[in-house]
Design an enzyme around this catalytic site. Structure first.
Site, PDB file in Angstrom:
ATOM      1  N   LEU A   1       0.815  -1.220   0.000  1.00  0.00           N
ATOM      2  CA  LEU A   1       0.000   0.000   0.000  1.00  0.00           C
ATOM      3  C   LEU A   1       0.852   1.275   0.000  1.00  0.00           C
ATOM      4  CD1 LEU A   1      -2.965  -0.986   2.362  1.00  0.00           C
ATOM      5  CD2 LEU A   1      -2.983  -0.777  -0.123  1.00  0.00           C
TER       6      LEU A   1
ATOM      7  N   ASN B   1       9.364  -8.934  -9.849  1.00  0.00           N
ATOM      8  CA  ASN B   1      10.264  -9.819  -9.102  1.00  0.00           C
ATOM      9  C   ASN B   1       9.479 -10.684  -8.121  1.00  0.00           C
ATOM     10  OD1 ASN B   1      12.671 -10.937  -8.237  1.00  0.00           O
ATOM     11  ND2 ASN B   1      12.894  -9.459  -6.585  1.00  0.00           N
TER      12      ASN B   1
ATOM     13  N   ASP C   1       0.225  -9.556  -5.045  1.00  0.00           N
ATOM     14  CA  ASP C   1       1.511  -8.850  -4.963  1.00  0.00           C
ATOM     15  C   ASP C   1       1.385  -7.473  -5.631  1.00  0.00           C
ATOM     16  OD1 ASP C   1       4.086  -8.129  -4.384  1.00  0.00           O
ATOM     17  OD2 ASP C   1       5.059  -9.691  -5.556  1.00  0.00           O
TER      18      ASP C   1
ATOM     19  N   HIS D   1       9.799 -14.138   1.543  1.00  0.00           N
ATOM     20  CA  HIS D   1      10.175 -13.678   0.207  1.00  0.00           C
ATOM     21  C   HIS D   1      11.451 -14.446  -0.112  1.00  0.00           C
ATOM     22  CE1 HIS D   1      11.148 -10.556  -2.950  1.00  0.00           C
ATOM     23  NE2 HIS D   1      12.348 -11.034  -2.710  1.00  0.00           N
TER      24      HIS D   1
HETATM   25 ZN    ZN Z   1       8.174 -10.365  -2.250  1.00  0.00          ZN
END
Ligand code: ZN
Lengths: 424, 322
Positions: free
Chosen positions: A63, A278, A305, A179
């Site tokens: 956000l 990515n 994402d 991640h």
């Molecule tokens: Zn990520």
């Protein structure tokens, strides 16, 4: 204030419902579900021919507030969410400053309280400033209201520190979102390493940089016993590693994003920076593997994402452009287009992966249309076709990889806690 | 201009040889053939681009390509403006798109752009209505170099089909290699790329080339060899052997050429690093066509300038009739 949704095809995986039903909403909660609910309501929505589903819970959203309000704000991002049928988002901690302290979490909570159009849950950082050096006060931040931790955008490189984080997370009963990227391998890469990177003359990002780190994160999750969630799975090898881990009984869940089952590296031919993402768009085989992973349950969740960036950061040379595409407004339609009809997922399964599963993984009482639950609902025209138009996007940033794409399935109305927050 | 076929050139921009058909390339090479004859005349000028303005927009210093375009444009009677932008000032300066739009507002007709970023020419082409010619973008393509290499080969050997052409050097970072590969394979030439493993980009075989790490193998059947300039100062070369080692294992020397076909053609896009990728004897020897390449480059660039400007004139006419 009563709201009645009539004649819709109600699909609610939590209660194994797929039937033409009416739903009555009172005081922001679902008060009654059934055939021909007879009630006097101030608002009646005729949902004939439409699908009525629990609002989408998108557990991977950037956000950008605080710090980069030029890209997106809690207000604009949740407007985009509402338009996409999304009634809850988990906001990622790579803001400025990072969501790593009680002070900033409280600031964030105030912004959410004052400006959010749908529910915003907070994902705190794993390490201070997301630098992978020093753990945040996980227990403390949990008390302040975060429901998950992640250094998203970065991976905690140190095995030792990541294990410590996972152990702490287990103790505090909080989800760790990984991640999974080994920066030492992905380096300055820009697109999937292989024919496309060669053809475009751009540095490649190997699949290895992802799946090796997925493997490590799962190994550490197993060792710690913590609940780990692998974010944005993009390649076949990662799917296979997660599949094996699940078979072994390791507590791991996984998510992919719509662009990983709808777009491939081949779509990058004209250096469209909106497709610079990515992990990168991968090969056609990876798309098939992701779809298979969704079908067989290896991948539990679809999340966007959503990564907004300004035109100044995107309408530049490919190697200088930021990574990421926005996705809140298109995730449902892309998923319907790619997965329903082609037999990859049934409606039940798709809706489960976009609402019930994320609710369960995050431990929030959402994602169902049961009586007394929050009336978070999306009403969808399943066959309506539309073309993604830049001018129609309500997100503050317009960097959608799907601009110009024809999609099937349109959100007609989004109801959040009993209030209509979006109407087509 | 062309005798054989009715020309159908539709491209506003020349971004790379990947995006052209064999017929497109044939048209350019044939046209270049006609312009090449003009270059041997006493009066080397034709009025084809009179009243048009060509802007050379160079973000990398490259005197030879810039001068070649300048000469080509002037032979066609165009006005030429050179803009050199220091890469170091790009970050604070205006964006490439803004610069392009400004050049467009100055009523220029063609931008010839050289840029260190792959894809820069494509981006510029999308953002301006005037023509964009890619004079080299990052590691991606250098289409006029590819064309002039093909032109030189065709002129020397009469055809491209079936030729064995070996490209030797830093394939991974070479836009010249990519343009040559796309162009030559469209004509049925058999292309081999030769470099140390680290300088072969992944899956390049999918571009339709043979890959070898052995220079003698690359030379064995070759009708022509294209020797790329080696730049040992770049970052990616750190994991890589020294200049001396490279020359020992991959340098094109007279000894190596003795094992090749007697009349093998030796090409080099320049500037040459003598004693690094090629010995002086070979560079200056009987097999070398390096200086002919320079002359042919003008003819090829004249052809490109001519056809992209034709495409735009056609566009304009279409607009008026609609
Ligand atoms: Zn990520």
């Amino acid at each position: 204030m009563k709201l009645l949704i009539k004649n819709g095809r109600v699909i609610d995986p939590a209660n194994k419902i797929d039937d033409n039903l009416d739903i009555l909403i009172e005081g922001g909660k679902i008060s009654k579900t059934g055939k021909s609910v007879d009630a006097k309501a101030e608002t009646v929505i005729d949902a004939s021919g439409k699908i009525v589903m629990p609002g989408i819970i998108d557990m991977h959203v950037h956000l950008r507030e605080p710090g980069r309000e030029d890209k997106e704000t809690v207000f604009s991002g949740t407007m985009a969410a509402a338009k996409g049928g999304v009634t809850s988002v988990l906001c990622m901690p790579n803001t400025l400053p990072s969501l790593d302290s009680a002070e900033i979490i409280n600031t964030m909570k105030a912004i959410i309280k004052n400006t959010a159009n749908v529910d915003v849950f907070i994902c705190g950082a794993i390490t201070i400033k997301r630098q992978g050096k020093e753990l945040v006060n996980i227990g403390g931040l949990k008390k302040d209201g975060i429901i998950a931790i992640s250094d998203d955008g970065a991976s905690v490189d140190s095995d030792e520190l990541m294990l410590k984080a996972l152990k702490e997370a287990k103790k505090e009963k909080i989800l760790v979102i990984c991640h999974s990227e080994d920066k030492a391998l992905s380096g300055k890469g820009l697109v999937n390493r292989g024919f496309t990177s060669t053809r475009l003359g751009l540095r490649g990002i190997s699949k290895e940089s992802e799946y090796k780190r997925v493997g490590r994160d799962i190994k550490l999750a197993e060792e710690s016993g913590a609940a780990a969630h692998i974010a944005h799975v993009s390649c076949a090898e990662s799917v296979e590693i997660i599949r094996k881990a699940k078979k072994k009984g390791i507590k791991v869940t996984a998510e992919t994003a719509p662009h990983y089952f709808s777009l491939s590296e081949g779509d990058l031919l004209d250096y469209n920076t909106n497709m610079k993402i990515n992990p990168p768009l991968r090969a056609k085989d990876d798309i098939l593997a992701i779809k298979q992973g969704l079908k067989d349950g290896t991948i539990d969740i679809i999340a966007s994402d959503h990564a907004p960036h300004t035109e100044n950061e995107k309408e530049i040379e490919f190697e200088h452009a930021e990574f990421g595409t926005i996705g809140l407004e298109t995730e449902l339609a892309v998923s319907i287009t790619e997965l329903i009809g082609s037999g990859i997922l049934t409606w039940q399964e798709l809706i489960r992966k976009m609402s019930l599963n994320p609710a369960m993984v995050l431990g929030i009482d959402k994602g169902t249309l049961g009586v007394n639950k929050d009336a978070d609902i999306a009403i969808v025209s399943p066959d309506k076709e539309w073309i993604v138009d830049k001018a129609g996007l309500v997100s503050k940033s317009k960097n959608s990889a799907f601009i110009g794409r024809k999609l099937k399935g349109a959100v007609e109305c989004t109801i959040y806690r009993g209030k209509v927050v979006y109407k087509a | 201009m062309t005798k054989k076929k009715t020309a159908k050139w539709v491209h506003k921009d020349l971004l790379g040889l990947e995006y052209l058909s064999k017929e497109d390339i044939e048209l350019l090479l044939d046209t270049a053939g006609s312009f090449r004859e003009i270059l041997d005349r006493k009066i080397k000028k034709v009025p084809a681009l009179r009243g048009k303005t060509v802007v050379n927009l160079f973000y990398e210093p490259s005197t030879r390509t810039r001068v070649s375009f300048e000469v080509a444009a002037k032979r066609l009677s165009a006005d030429v403006i050179n803009i050199a932008v220091e890469s170091s000032s790009v970050k604070k300066g205006e964006t490439l798109n803004d610069t392009g739009r400004n050049i467009e507002a100055l009523k220029a007709d063609i931008i010839v752009v050289r840029h260190n970023c792959s894809g820069a020419a494509a981006m510029l082409g999308r953002n301006v209505d005037i023509s964009v010619i890619n004079a080299g973008d990052g590691w991606h393509e250098h289409p006029t170099q590819g064309l002039l290499d093909m032109f030189t080969l065709r002129k020397k050997l009469g055809k491209l089909e079936g030729l064995n052409v070996s490209i030797v050097g830093d394939i991974a970072h070479s836009r010249v290699a990519r343009s040559n590969i796309w162009g030559l394979t469209k004509f049925g030439a058999k292309v081999t790329v030769c470099a140390p493993k680290l300088l072969i980009p992944p899956e390049i075989d999918k571009m339709g080339v043979r890959v070898t790490n052995n220079i003698d193998e690359a030379l064995a059947e070759a009708d022509a060899i294209n020797v790329l300039r080696m730049q040992f100062e770049r970052d990616d070369m750190k994991a890589f052997p020294t200049q001396l080692e490279y020359f020992k294992n991959f340098g094109i020397t007279e000894d190596r050429l003795k094992k090749a076909k007697k009349d093998i053609i030796v090409m080099h896009p320049g500037p040459i690093n003598r004693g690094v990728e090629i010995s002086s004897q070979v560079a200056d020897g009987a097999n070398s066509v390096i200086l002919e390449q320079v002359t042919n480059g003008i003819a090829v660039r004249m052809a490109v300038l001519f056809w992209v400007s034709q495409a735009r004139d056609k566009d304009k006419k279409d607009e008026i009739t609609h």
